[in-house]
Design an enzyme around this catalytic site. Structure first.
Site, short mmCIF file in Angstrom:
data_model
loop_
_atom_site.label_atom_id
_atom_site.label_comp_id
_atom_site.label_asym_id
_atom_site.label_seq_id
_atom_site.Cartn_x
_atom_site.Cartn_y
_atom_site.Cartn_z
N SER A 289 14.97 -19.03 -114.66
CA SER A 289 13.62 -18.48 -115.10
C SER A 289 13.56 -17.13 -114.22
CB SER A 289 12.68 -19.42 -114.97
OG SER A 289 11.51 -18.83 -115.72
N ASP A 300 21.18 -5.35 -113.86
CA ASP A 300 21.33 -4.32 -114.86
C ASP A 300 20.86 -3.04 -114.34
OD1 ASP A 300 22.03 -6.31 -116.33
OD2 ASP A 300 19.81 -6.23 -117.59
N LYS A 314 18.02 -19.69 -118.20
CA LYS A 314 16.54 -19.79 -119.26
C LYS A 314 15.94 -18.53 -119.49
CE LYS A 314 12.16 -22.01 -118.54
NZ LYS A 314 11.12 -20.90 -118.59
#
Length: 542
Positions: A289, A300, A314
């Site tokens: 999460s 990223d 998740k």
């Protein structure tokens, strides 16, 4: 009859929940109203006419919980007590005995007493089995018995517990318990700082920021941020922590929902602490999460190298929605997407297999980081540098989930004296002793191969199989069981890692475990070497 009642109760309640969150399916209004009316009359007639006395609250609780079980494990009904527990978890403060416990039907098992808190001061150890609290026997208590340990500061509670077969008693004086988001930070060497971020509660970003600044003041020129085992928490804190390392105005997360107001872009809002300091983020299969928002976002944006093993996966966001009488519905409202546009959700709860289990994603889509590196969705955050000892496998997971490693660590603690962290080492002889322990423990788990074989042998064609086929089938199952024990050696590194973690905590608590990590943990040693090699570090990101 029970199953019939359950089916009749579930659908109408489902409709009620959708009304509460403002369903956009206006064309179904008649059907919703119809189901509500059916449910109301059913519930009334059931309680008036059933042969025995019924408990309306319990019936409704069963109906709601069974309904939500068919969705995903994060959508839950919270009664008034649950709402308070949810608030306390996010706040990071509560009043109690200061121990992690696991609830069983007839006992509470102490998993970890927190150093310096009441349970620890009273002498409780991991592995102790609480069988009575005050005058209440755990086996006779229907609700969550761990609630009996909570209470106002300075109140006392008497407990009876079993340790290594011996019954003992003690009295614990409850106190205020503070759950730190950052339980540990320290310099690994003269130039590398190490921060453990264990939870994303309301203290997370402030404590991480304070630790980062302190380490920089002590000379840190690179940072290792450890998110291993962090199950997540507040999304806002994940954004703020990422913001410590990236500029203001950077897109970190996008959420997408069928409800327009939940479609949002989350960008950093604050001045960062350091956008240049080399950074490694550690993850494993229990990083979930909010941990994946931080690690996935930094990956990223090519702001950090991710080291470890694939994270949990998740990619869902929950929000508590207020209901009547102080209750709430914690409901999955959206999926979240990292800056590259990927959703790392690994389990599909809406297209289950024939056994009713969520299906794990096996097809991944490619995305690119800011620098053009390939990353994928669907299966958690994949590290840039993998550590084999952190990879999950069915055998190690079964040993952990069935308390085999936990029980061995308990026995080890009471049989061996270890005076300092530097004195501890887990030898090949110790691992052989563990293997013997596994063999005597009655441990077993069913592999996917066994499930497939049993399904095939018990299918429609079983009458076609003669006695020799059945004999061969039984022999094959026996050989598979034998191979599970020999597989201990195959996964020795992963199993030994879990054993060492559990054993060190018994003697030296969490802080001692992190001290042990600085000298022995493969992921930290690998990260330290990577950060010292500027060309290799920058090469991974570019």
């Amino acid at each position: 009859m029970k199953n019939v009642l359950k089916k009749k109760i579930l659908v109408p309640v489902f409709a009620v929940v959708f009304l509460a969150v403002g369903s956009s399916f206006k064309s179904d209004f008649f059907e919703i109203a119809k189901q509500i009316e059916i449910f109301t009359t059913l519930f009334k007639e059931l309680n008036m006419n059933y042969v025995d006395e019924t408990n309306p609250a319990e019936l409704m609780d069963v109906a709601i919980k069974n309904m939500l079980d068919g969705l995903d494990p994060y959508t839950k009904f919270l009664n008034e007590q649950d709402v308070e527990a949810y608030r306390i978890n996010n706040a990071g403060e509560y009043s109690g005995v200061g121990a992690l416990v696991r609830t069983y039907k007839d006992k509470l098992l102490i998993i970890e007493p927190y150093q310096g808190y009441p349970a620890d001061d009273a002498g409780l150890k991991a592995g102790d089995e609480i069988i009575q609290i005050g005058d209440i026997t755990i086996a006779d208590f229907k609700d969550d018995a761990s609630d009996l340990l909570k209470g106002a500061n300075n109140t006392s509670v008497a407990i009876t517990y079993k340790r290594q077969g011996e019954i003992k008693t003690t009295t614990i004086k409850r106190a205020a318990i503070e759950v730190d988001a950052v339980p540990y930070y320290k310099m690994v060497n003269e130039e590398t700082g190490y921060i453990v971020l264990a939870k994303f509660n309301q203290k997370a970003s402030k404590q991480t920021k304070d630790a980062l600044i302190d380490l920089k003041n002590k000379g840190a020129k690179s940072i290792i941020l450890d998110l291993r085992g962090n199950p997540g928490g507040l999304l806002s804190e994940a954004i703020n922590i990422t913001n410590l390392f990236v500029p203001k105005g950077e897109l970190i997360v996008t959420t997408k929902s069928k409800v327009k107001k939940f479609n949002r872009e989350y960008k950093t809002k604050n001045k960062p602490v350091d956008t240049e300091i080399p950074l490694v983020v550690l993850v494993n299969g229990r990083s979930a999460s909010a941990s994946e928002i931080v690690s996935g976002g930094l990956q990223d944006l090519d702001r950090a190298v991710v080291v470890g093993a694939r994270s949990f996966g998740k990619g869902l966001v929950q929000r508590p929605l207020k209901l009547t009488y102080g209750t709430q519905l914690k409901v999955t409202i959206s999926r979240y997407y990292t800056p590259s546009g990927r959703c790392i959700q690994s389990l599909d709860y809406w297209n289950r297999d024939e056994r009713g289990n969520a299906v794990r994603t096996t097809e991944f889509n490619d995305f690119t980081t800011r620098n053009g590196r390939k990353v994928q969705d669907g299966g958690g955050v994949m590290p840039d540098v993998e550590i084999n000892a952190l990879k999950t496998n069915a055998l190690t997971s079964a040993l952990v989930n069935n308390n085999v490693i936990f029980d061995y660590a308990t026995n080890y603690y009471f049989k061996n004296q270890v005076n300092s962290v530097s004195d501890f080492s887990f030898s090949d002889k110790d691992f052989k002793a563990f293997a013997n322990h596994v063999g005597k423990s009655g441990f077993s788990f069913e592999t996917e191969t066994e499930k497939a074989l049993k399904k095939a042998m018990n299918g429609k064609d079983q009458e076609l199989f003669d006695a020799s086929v059945q004999t061969n089938y039984n022999n094959l199952l026996a050989e598979i069981n034998k191979s599970k024990i020999t597989a201990l050696d195959k996964y020795k590194k992963a199993i030994q890692k879990n054993l060492e973690d559990e054993i060190v905590k018994r003697y030296f608590y969490r802080e001692g475990l992190y001290d042990y990590y600085l000298e022995h943990d493969e992921a930290i040693l690998t990260s330290t070497d990577l950060l010292a090699d500027k060309a290799r570090y920058e090469g991974i990101l570019k």
